[in-house]
Design a protein around this motif. Structure first.
Motif, PDB file in Angstrom:
ATOM      1  N   ALA A 170      14.638  51.679  41.031  1.00 45.12           N
ATOM      2  CA  ALA A 170      13.662  51.804  42.118  1.00 45.12           C
ATOM      3  C   ALA A 170      12.251  51.546  41.609  1.00 45.12           C
ATOM      4  CB  ALA A 170      13.760  53.192  42.755  1.00 45.12           C
ATOM      5  N   LEU A 171      11.924  52.075  40.443  1.00 41.26           N
ATOM      6  CA  LEU A 171      10.598  51.872  39.862  1.00 41.26           C
ATOM      7  C   LEU A 171      10.388  50.394  39.545  1.00 41.26           C
ATOM      8  CD1 LEU A 171       7.967  53.022  38.738  1.00 41.26           C
ATOM      9  CD2 LEU A 171       9.143  53.407  36.572  1.00 41.26           C
ATOM     10  N   GLY A 172      11.402  49.782  38.946  1.00 39.81           N
ATOM     11  CA  GLY A 172      11.297  48.363  38.615  1.00 39.81           C
ATOM     12  C   GLY A 172      11.115  47.502  39.848  1.00 39.81           C
ATOM     13  N   GLY A 232       5.467  44.806  44.238  1.00 40.94           N
ATOM     14  CA  GLY A 232       4.007  44.923  44.270  1.00 40.94           C
ATOM     15  C   GLY A 232       3.332  43.693  43.694  1.00 40.94           C
ATOM     16  N   GLU A 233       3.882  43.153  42.614  1.00 41.61           N
ATOM     17  CA  GLU A 233       3.330  41.942  42.006  1.00 41.61           C
ATOM     18  C   GLU A 233       3.575  40.728  42.894  1.00 41.61           C
ATOM     19  OE1 GLU A 233       1.455  41.474  39.196  1.00 41.61           O
ATOM     20  OE2 GLU A 233       1.346  43.665  39.226  1.00 41.61           O
TER      21      GLU A 233
END
Length: 199
Positions: A19-21, A27-28
């Motif tokens: 999830a973080l990845g 976002g990028e």
């Protein structure tokens, strides 16, 4: 049993990492440049930002002339977490405010430990000082322990002052409304400022 707990913990950890990845990658990918002017223009709506400063506030006596102690009691509920205005009531986080009008600034309230900043103001609580205090305790007595930001509406301050005035064995006579052409009140601060509640 330990293998099962380890498997569950491993899957939970892997899910969190995934999830973080994904959050970082999305976002990028969707990163956009900040627009030069934020927001959208709505047709038919005038821009208030170019209108200039708001009208100057009138002297507190103007608002006190139509102040309502019952409305002030409602506004005072914001103060109720730290203060009470009951005769013989105890001090709490802040001092008891019964009979505050006419009392020395930074004095009274059954031994309440007032800040040195408030004690240094001196004088007695009057309508103007209570107004200045209720407007911004930090401006009225820089260094005060009072953390309340203040009441921005003069009508709210006038109503609270009228309520506190009634919470007394000898209420002060309310000031007369000033003439219509009276100069606007300048915000008072420090020893020359008007301060409302005491702390």
């Amino acid at each position: 049993m330990d293998d099962r707990a380890n498997t569950i913990a491993g899957w939970a950890l892997a899910g969190g990492i995934a999830a973080l990845g994904l959050s970082i990658l999305s976002g990028e990918y969707f990163k956009a440049e900040r627009p030069e002017k934020m927001g959208y223009t709505v047709e038919g709506v005038e821009d208030d930002s170019a209108a200039g400063p708001a009208a100057a506030e009138k002297p507190i006596a103007f608002y006190l002339a139509s102040a309502d102690p019952a409305k002030g009691a409602d506004v005072f509920k914001k103060c109720g977490a730290c203060h009470n205005a009951d005769k013989g009531g105890p001090n709490a986080l802040g001092p008891n405010l019964y009979g505050v009008l006419g009392e020395g600034v930074g004095q009274g309230a059954g031994g309440f430990a007032f800040s040195d900043a408030l004690k240094a103001v001196g004088g007695k609580w009057d309508f103007d000082k209570l107004n200045a205090w209720l407007t911004s305790p930090k401006k009225f007595a820089p260094g005060t322990k009072m953390t309340f930001a203040g009441l921005s509406k003069p009508e709210d301050r006038a109503n609270v002052i009228a309520y506190l005035n009634k919470q007394s064995d000898s209420p002060q006579p309310m000031p007369a409304a000033p003439a219509a052409d009276a100069a606007p009140a300048a915000p008072a601060a420090g020893k020359d400022a008007a301060e409302p509640a005491k702390k």
